[in-house]
Design a protein around this motif. Structure first.
Motif, PDB file in Angstrom:
ATOM      1  N   SER A 168       6.778   7.585  -8.758  1.00 11.03           N
ATOM      2  CA  SER A 168       8.516   7.657  -9.308  1.00 11.03           C
ATOM      3  C   SER A 168       8.388   7.506 -10.737  1.00 11.03           C
ATOM      4  O   SER A 168       9.229   7.770 -11.724  1.00 11.03           O
ATOM      5  N   LEU A 169       7.317   6.529 -11.485  1.00  8.63           N
ATOM      6  CA  LEU A 169       7.313   6.433 -12.747  1.00  8.63           C
ATOM      7  C   LEU A 169       6.608   7.461 -13.550  1.00  8.63           C
ATOM      8  O   LEU A 169       7.182   7.754 -14.661  1.00  8.63           O
ATOM      9  N   VAL A 180       6.156  10.867 -13.445  1.00 17.29           N
ATOM     10  CA  VAL A 180       7.163  11.831 -13.642  1.00 17.29           C
ATOM     11  C   VAL A 180       7.815  11.994 -14.892  1.00 17.29           C
ATOM     12  O   VAL A 180       7.837  12.722 -15.799  1.00 17.29           O
ATOM     13  N   PRO A 181       8.828  10.901 -15.081  1.00 16.44           N
ATOM     14  CA  PRO A 181       9.468  10.807 -16.223  1.00 16.44           C
ATOM     15  C   PRO A 181       8.428  10.455 -17.551  1.00 16.44           C
ATOM     16  O   PRO A 181       8.684  11.049 -18.666  1.00 16.44           O
ATOM     17  N   VAL A 182       7.414   9.680 -17.271  1.00 16.12           N
ATOM     18  CA  VAL A 182       6.403   9.555 -18.446  1.00 16.12           C
ATOM     19  C   VAL A 182       5.897  10.821 -18.682  1.00 16.12           C
ATOM     20  O   VAL A 182       5.821  11.294 -20.021  1.00 16.12           O
ATOM     21  N   VAL A 183       5.578  11.911 -17.735  1.00 18.87           N
ATOM     22  CA  VAL A 183       4.892  13.422 -18.180  1.00 18.87           C
ATOM     23  C   VAL A 183       6.050  13.870 -18.792  1.00 18.87           C
ATOM     24  O   VAL A 183       5.755  14.692 -19.978  1.00 18.87           O
ATOM     25  N   ASP A 236       0.966  -1.244   0.096  1.00 21.19           N
ATOM     26  CA  ASP A 236       0.007  -0.098  -0.020  1.00 21.19           C
ATOM     27  C   ASP A 236       0.874   1.027  -0.212  1.00 21.19           C
ATOM     28  O   ASP A 236       0.423   2.182  -0.400  1.00 21.19           O
ATOM     29  N   VAL A 237       2.114   1.344   0.373  1.00 20.32           N
ATOM     30  CA  VAL A 237       3.079   2.135   0.467  1.00 20.32           C
ATOM     31  C   VAL A 237       3.906   2.151  -0.835  1.00 20.32           C
ATOM     32  O   VAL A 237       4.053   3.146  -1.625  1.00 20.32           O
ATOM     33  N   LEU A 238       4.360   1.084  -1.224  1.00 16.49           N
ATOM     34  CA  LEU A 238       5.404   0.837  -2.331  1.00 16.49           C
ATOM     35  C   LEU A 238       4.564   1.013  -3.673  1.00 16.49           C
ATOM     36  O   LEU A 238       5.406   1.635  -4.568  1.00 16.49           O
ATOM     37  N   ALA A 239       3.627   0.520  -3.875  1.00 17.61           N
ATOM     38  CA  ALA A 239       2.827   0.817  -4.855  1.00 17.61           C
ATOM     39  C   ALA A 239       2.607   2.199  -5.398  1.00 17.61           C
ATOM     40  O   ALA A 239       3.050   2.561  -6.743  1.00 17.61           O
ATOM     41  N   PRO A 240       2.086   2.928  -4.687  1.00 18.12           N
ATOM     42  CA  PRO A 240       1.913   4.402  -5.063  1.00 18.12           C
ATOM     43  C   PRO A 240       3.140   5.050  -4.907  1.00 18.12           C
ATOM     44  O   PRO A 240       3.312   6.143  -5.897  1.00 18.12           O
TER      45      PRO A 240
END
Length: 307
Positions: free
Chosen positions: A282-283, A285-288, A273-277
């Protein structure tokens, strides 16, 4: 004696008409094969896109489910049971001081490291391409030679140097390391791109009274925008996703998001529940960033393909 026929004037002689090449006749079979070819290509691209986007969709849906739901079933069950989705995990993430501090540390590392590399490489690339100074070619060869130096070779010597300078374990130390190891490739890329600018264009600007700085800012930078944007994307993605350099040069107060997530996994291996969000944050931001500069990135990739 029979009278001879009068000679015809040259204007009366008909010139043969220009023969136009016959256009190939498009039959029903050719139209069908072309439609099938386009349809197969489009179907293949759709399948590849779905394969690439599936992990991102799975991570997003997992980040919107509770730990109990993630332990009981897979993320795809939300397609039939959308009631499992909620933003409670992201609310808890904002309350996690370690994750939020690491996120801002990542921003404070990635943005300066990208901006410094782009600015310094653009200035150096223009100098190596169009300015005459002693030892220019030898210095550029030295820069190219630095491309073959692995990052791992400089970790310990630079860590010792940063310790003596008081930069070890700080955000400026991590930024300086990324800038130092990002400059050789950046200078090599922009120098080769700037060297393709027509010489006549620069000479015309100099004849009009333009200074080197004015030529660089008003002419070279706009022309080299695709290459600069491509460099900025690559540098930002590399620094944002880096873990090796940050794991060695950053301490607890300056570690980025990648190191903090790794620490969370080591301490609480089942706290999905903490690692997934956190991983999705983290993922995304580079995609945007990539899609924001996608147009310039495509221009940079296609630069030089058409002369």
């Amino acid at each position: 004696m029979s009278a001879t026929a009068p000679a015809r004037p040259e204007a009366a002689v008909k010139q043969p008409a220009a023969v136009r090449p016959a256009r190939p006749r498009r039959t029903a079979g050719s139209r069908l094969s072309r439609w099938l070819g386009n349809s197969l290509v489009q179907a293949f691209l759709v399948v590849v896109s779905l394969i690439w986007i599936t992990p991102l969709a799975g991570l997003l849906l997992s980040s919107l489910r509770t730990a109990q739901d993630n332990a009981a079933s897979g993320w795809w069950t939300t397609l039939t049971s959308p009631g499992q989705l909620s933003f409670d995990n992201y609310s808890a993430l904002l309350g996690n001081t370690g994750i939020t501090r690491a996120f801002w540390n990542t921003v404070f590392i990635s943005v300066p490291a990208t901006a410094l590399v782009v600015v310094i490489a653009a200035l150096a690339g223009y100098a190596f391409a169009w300015l005459e100074f002693p030892g220019r070619d030898w210095i550029f060869l030295l820069v190219v030679a630095l491309l073959v130096v692995p990052v791992q070779i400089g970790l310990l010597p630079v860590a010792k140097l940063f310790g003596q300078l008081g930069l070890f374990g700080t955000i400026p130390g991590v930024v300086l390391f990324h800038v130092a190891y990002g400059l050789p490739f950046a200078i090599f890329l922009l120098r080769n791109y700037f060297a393709d600018i027509p010489r006549e264009m620069l000479e015309a600007a100099r004849m009009d009274g333009g200074s080197e700085w004015r030529i660089f800012t008003r002419l070279v930078i706009p022309v080299g925008r695709p290459a600069i944007a491509s460099l900025a994307i690559f540098q930002f993605l590399w620094v944002w996703n880096d873990m090796l350099v940050a794991l060695l040069f950053a301490d607890t107060s300056s570690q980025p998001l990648t190191v903090e997530l790794q620490s969370q996994v080591r301490q609480f291996g089942s706290n999905i529940d903490v690692l997934a969000p956190g991983a999705f944050l983290s993922l995304i931001v580079p995609v945007v960033v990539f899609f924001a500069f996608q147009r310039h990135f495509v221009q940079g990739v296609m630069a030089g393909s058409v002369k």
